[in-house]
Design a protein around this motif. Structure first.
Motif, mmCIF file in Angstrom:
data_model
loop_
_atom_site.group_PDB
_atom_site.id
_atom_site.type_symbol
_atom_site.label_atom_id
_atom_site.label_comp_id
_atom_site.label_asym_id
_atom_site.label_seq_id
_atom_site.Cartn_x
_atom_site.Cartn_y
_atom_site.Cartn_z
ATOM 1 N N TRP A 49 -11.419 -77.141 62.090
ATOM 2 C CA TRP A 49 -11.045 -76.137 63.086
ATOM 3 C C TRP A 49 -12.076 -76.023 64.205
ATOM 4 C CZ3 TRP A 49 -6.275 -75.311 63.263
ATOM 5 C CH2 TRP A 49 -5.484 -75.103 62.120
ATOM 6 N N GLU A 50 -13.304 -76.488 63.973
ATOM 7 C CA GLU A 50 -14.305 -76.444 65.039
ATOM 8 C C GLU A 50 -13.846 -77.236 66.256
ATOM 9 O OE1 GLU A 50 -18.437 -78.649 65.963
ATOM 10 O OE2 GLU A 50 -18.494 -77.468 64.124
ATOM 11 N N GLY A 51 -13.279 -78.422 66.020
ATOM 12 C CA GLY A 51 -12.907 -79.291 67.128
ATOM 13 C C GLY A 51 -11.886 -78.680 68.065
ATOM 14 N N ILE A 52 -10.808 -78.159 67.505
ATOM 15 C CA ILE A 52 -9.746 -77.594 68.334
ATOM 16 C C ILE A 52 -10.148 -76.244 68.922
ATOM 17 C CG2 ILE A 52 -8.588 -76.429 66.410
ATOM 18 C CD1 ILE A 52 -6.845 -78.295 69.319
ATOM 19 N N THR A 53 -11.251 -75.663 68.407
ATOM 20 C CA THR A 53 -11.729 -74.370 68.900
ATOM 21 C C THR A 53 -12.818 -74.532 69.956
ATOM 22 O OG1 THR A 53 -11.327 -73.437 66.698
ATOM 23 C CG2 THR A 53 -12.656 -72.120 68.213
ATOM 24 N N PHE A 54 -13.786 -75.405 69.704
ATOM 25 C CA PHE A 54 -14.973 -75.512 70.554
ATOM 26 C C PHE A 54 -14.855 -76.543 71.670
ATOM 27 C CE2 PHE A 54 -18.413 -73.831 67.379
ATOM 28 C CZ PHE A 54 -17.800 -72.588 67.428
ATOM 29 N N MET A 55 -13.800 -77.335 71.690
ATOM 30 C CA MET A 55 -13.714 -78.364 72.733
ATOM 31 C C MET A 55 -13.707 -77.717 74.123
ATOM 32 S SD MET A 55 -9.747 -79.528 73.012
ATOM 33 C CE MET A 55 -9.957 -80.772 71.802
ATOM 34 N N ASP A 56 -14.395 -78.350 75.036
ATOM 35 C CA ASP A 56 -14.516 -77.846 76.405
ATOM 36 C C ASP A 56 -13.511 -78.588 77.280
ATOM 37 O OD1 ASP A 56 -15.199 -76.948 78.899
ATOM 38 O OD2 ASP A 56 -17.304 -77.580 78.783
ATOM 39 N N ARG A 57 -12.321 -78.007 77.449
ATOM 40 C CA ARG A 57 -11.248 -78.688 78.165
ATOM 41 C C ARG A 57 -11.554 -78.881 79.655
ATOM 42 N NH1 ARG A 57 -9.618 -73.822 76.256
ATOM 43 N NH2 ARG A 57 -9.093 -72.210 77.798
ATOM 44 N N SER A 58 -12.575 -78.160 80.178
ATOM 45 C CA SER A 58 -12.942 -78.363 81.585
ATOM 46 C C SER A 58 -13.509 -79.766 81.820
ATOM 47 C CB SER A 58 -13.968 -77.305 82.024
ATOM 48 O OG SER A 58 -15.218 -77.515 81.391
ATOM 49 N N ARG A 59 -13.922 -80.445 80.742
ATOM 50 C CA ARG A 59 -14.462 -81.802 80.876
ATOM 51 C C ARG A 59 -13.371 -82.834 81.089
ATOM 52 N NH1 ARG A 59 -17.621 -82.811 75.567
ATOM 53 N NH2 ARG A 59 -17.908 -84.857 76.553
ATOM 54 N N GLY A 60 -12.135 -82.494 80.796
ATOM 55 C CA GLY A 60 -11.036 -83.447 80.919
ATOM 56 C C GLY A 60 -10.817 -84.213 79.627
ATOM 57 N N TYR A 78 -14.397 -84.284 70.539
ATOM 58 C CA TYR A 78 -13.693 -83.979 69.293
ATOM 59 C C TYR A 78 -12.376 -84.740 69.105
ATOM 60 C CZ TYR A 78 -16.815 -79.922 68.761
ATOM 61 O OH TYR A 78 -17.902 -79.093 68.602
ATOM 62 N N LEU A 79 -12.036 -85.630 70.023
ATOM 63 C CA LEU A 79 -10.719 -86.265 69.955
ATOM 64 C C LEU A 79 -10.815 -87.713 69.485
ATOM 65 C CD1 LEU A 79 -9.208 -84.955 73.315
ATOM 66 C CD2 LEU A 79 -9.234 -83.849 71.065
ATOM 67 N N MET A 80 -9.906 -88.105 68.574
ATOM 68 C CA MET A 80 -9.802 -89.479 68.095
ATOM 69 C C MET A 80 -8.340 -89.898 68.098
ATOM 70 S SD MET A 80 -12.382 -89.999 64.842
ATOM 71 C CE MET A 80 -11.830 -91.704 64.628
ATOM 72 N N VAL A 136 -7.924 -71.655 70.768
ATOM 73 C CA VAL A 136 -7.180 -72.655 69.994
ATOM 74 C C VAL A 136 -5.817 -72.901 70.627
ATOM 75 C CG1 VAL A 136 -6.170 -73.210 67.752
ATOM 76 C CG2 VAL A 136 -8.404 -72.084 67.863
ATOM 77 N N LEU A 137 -5.124 -71.830 70.938
ATOM 78 C CA LEU A 137 -3.794 -71.953 71.543
ATOM 79 C C LEU A 137 -3.870 -72.648 72.895
ATOM 80 C CD1 LEU A 137 -2.400 -68.414 70.652
ATOM 81 C CD2 LEU A 137 -1.848 -70.584 69.536
ATOM 82 N N ALA A 138 -4.890 -72.304 73.681
ATOM 83 C CA ALA A 138 -5.056 -72.937 74.997
ATOM 84 C C ALA A 138 -5.343 -74.425 74.848
ATOM 85 C CB ALA A 138 -6.173 -72.251 75.775
ATOM 86 N N ASN A 139 -6.127 -74.794 73.832
ATOM 87 C CA ASN A 139 -6.455 -76.196 73.630
ATOM 88 C C ASN A 139 -5.272 -76.997 73.110
ATOM 89 O OD1 ASN A 139 -9.114 -76.032 74.540
ATOM 90 N ND2 ASN A 139 -9.876 -75.380 72.539
ATOM 91 N N ILE A 140 -4.456 -76.380 72.275
ATOM 92 C CA ILE A 140 -3.233 -77.048 71.816
ATOM 93 C C ILE A 140 -2.338 -77.352 73.020
ATOM 94 C CG2 ILE A 140 -1.086 -76.697 70.533
ATOM 95 C CD1 ILE A 140 -2.741 -75.160 68.449
ATOM 96 N N SER A 141 -2.216 -76.389 73.926
ATOM 97 C CA SER A 141 -1.422 -76.596 75.133
ATOM 98 C C SER A 141 -2.042 -77.678 76.020
ATOM 99 C CB SER A 141 -1.302 -75.278 75.907
ATOM 100 O OG SER A 141 -0.598 -75.458 77.112
ATOM 101 N N PHE A 142 -3.360 -77.631 76.208
ATOM 102 C CA PHE A 142 -4.063 -78.607 77.032
ATOM 103 C C PHE A 142 -3.858 -80.030 76.505
ATOM 104 C CE2 PHE A 142 -8.053 -81.111 77.180
ATOM 105 C CZ PHE A 142 -8.076 -81.412 78.534
ATOM 106 N N LEU A 143 -3.866 -80.192 75.189
ATOM 107 C CA LEU A 143 -3.713 -81.519 74.578
ATOM 108 C C LEU A 143 -2.252 -81.945 74.470
ATOM 109 C CD1 LEU A 143 -6.343 -81.142 71.701
ATOM 110 C CD2 LEU A 143 -6.617 -82.395 73.858
ATOM 111 N N GLU A 144 -1.341 -81.064 74.870
ATOM 112 C CA GLU A 144 0.095 -81.333 74.818
ATOM 113 C C GLU A 144 0.541 -81.714 73.407
ATOM 114 O OE1 GLU A 144 0.881 -84.230 77.858
ATOM 115 O OE2 GLU A 144 0.604 -82.782 79.482
ATOM 116 N N LEU A 145 0.029 -80.966 72.446
ATOM 117 C CA LEU A 145 0.403 -81.196 71.057
ATOM 118 C C LEU A 145 1.679 -80.426 70.731
ATOM 119 C CD1 LEU A 145 -3.089 -80.859 69.299
ATOM 120 C CD2 LEU A 145 -1.898 -82.960 69.947
#
Length: 405
Positions: A49-60, A78-80, A136-145
């Protein structure tokens, strides 16, 4: 209750949370292989859960991809993206290629916040905990999951249930050497833990017999004694203590004396880490973790001190087997079950059914509810344990007659 997806599923995230166990990589591989036949891409999320929580989506997106040959990506990326080629051989390894943490996004310690999330900590003390579910919700949306496949024990799955309640499509796969996730008779990692325990305990007998020792083996099992119980059965241990049934230390001391009446004057006692001692609870140390658990003192060392005071002529050897049991390649059954669980989950994906956990109950594969914190851990049936002899109970084993078909 399960939900239903009507829109096409194109990309799923997969993560592993909590302590690692043998069998996680076969589950990841099986998800990837089945997804490819369904036209679904799989994005591995590192560090639980750290990855989907702490990722900095401003980096692209591209900057967040982990690349083993680029040291700059070893932290914070955090992405593979997973495919058949990069998961082809992972089933032969222990641990998890995605790594794991015990992070709980709903209760993140302020002192653990990365710089880009420091605003969440304003007005809070360093030890306060804050809810990062919006991230978490914002990152799920950002990753288009289109949803998450979550492989974990009851703690990891309890947060999956939080997201499921908020409408995120979630599919759970149970894993824990404790084998206590509610709703299923089997969790990935359990059988390997038992096989390893039997191996190590058998090896310990030569040392115990050479030095006339009583070996106290600490096993996993904070709330449930399945691992210790099964290990005691297959290793023919002399005595066993589990969380479900209280035990008296003075009675245990008398049994140890009895057990040591053999040519080498040794014995074996197996202990769940959460063993239930009458009038003498095992001390807990430190503050609660993100899921509310406090660390228990080593039950083997604690009990060695207590028994030594009662039996000063006996040498007690406390041995902690816990981390040996979770290391290395899975055995055959913990390669088999992850494949079936992963394909069961992907069949649910194909059907559009979400908010469920794969499970094996009463001999069949099923879907069940993702356990949230209102569910109690599965427990050993006290009927399977001798409450006065402190060992597994076999005398009640029976069964009906059924003619050959």
């Amino acid at each position: 209750m399960p939900g239903q997806i009507t829109s096409p599923i194109r990309r799923l995230g997969v993560l592993t949370g909590g302590g690692d166990v043998p069998g996680l990589n076969p589950a990841i591989k099986a998800v990837v292989y089945r997804a490819e036949t369904m036209g679904i891409s799989i994005l591995g999320l590192r560090a639980g859960w750290e990855g989907i929580t702490f990722m900095d989506r401003s980096r692209g997106f591209d900057a967040l991809i982990f690349r083993p040959d680029e040291p700059a990506t070893w932290q914070g990326s955090y992405l593979m993206p997973l495919n058949r080629l990069n998961t082809r051989t992972i089933d032969r390894r222990g641990g998890t290629i995605l790594q794991s943490t015990r992070t709980n996004p709903a209760r993140t310690k302020v002192s653990d916040l990365p710089p880009h999330l420091s605003a969440y900590g304003k007005g809070h003390a360093p030890d306060d905990r804050v809810d990062l579910t919006d991230e978490v919700l914002a990152n799920i949306s950002f990753l288009e999951l289109d949803g998450l496949v979550v492989i974990g024990g009851d703690d990891t799955l309890s947060y999956a249930a939080v997201l499921s309640a908020k409408g995120v499509p979630i599919w759970g796969i149970p894993k824990t050497m404790d084998n206590d996730v509610p709703g299923t008779d089997y969790c990935i990692g359990f059988q390997t833990a038992i096989s390893r325990a039997a191996e190590f305990i058998t090896r310990m007998r030569s040392t115990a017999g050479s030095h006339s020792e009583t070996v106290l083996c600490r096993m996993f099992g904070r709330d449930a004694g399945f691992t210790a119980l099964e290990a005691a059965i297959v290793s023919w241990a002399d005595r066993l203590l589990i969380p479900e049934v209280p035990a008296d230390i003075d009675t245990l001391a008398k049994l140890v004396v009895k057990d040591r009446r053999n040519p080498n004057n040794y014995s074996i006692v197996i202990l769940s880490e959460g063993a239930n001692l009458i009038g003498l609870p095992v001390p807990e140390v430190g503050p609660p973790d993100a899921y509310g658990h406090r660390h228990k003192a080593n039950i083997a060392e604690f009990l060695a001190e207590q028994l030594s005071a009662r039996l000063p002529g006996v040498r007690f050897l406390p041995v902690d087997l816990t981390y040996f049991l979770r290391s290395g390649e899975p055995d055959a059954y913990d390669k088999h079950m992850p494949i079936f669980y992963a394909n069961l989950v992907m069949s649910f994906v194909e059907q559009g059914m979400h908010g469920v956990m794969a499970a094996h109950r009463n001999g069949e594969f099923i879907s069940t509810d993702i356990p949230d914190k209102s569910f109690s851990a599965r427990r050993v049936d006290p009927a399977d344990y001798h409450s006065t002899r402190y060992r597994p109970r076999f005398e009640h084993i029976s069964g009906p007659y059924r003619p050959q078909e």
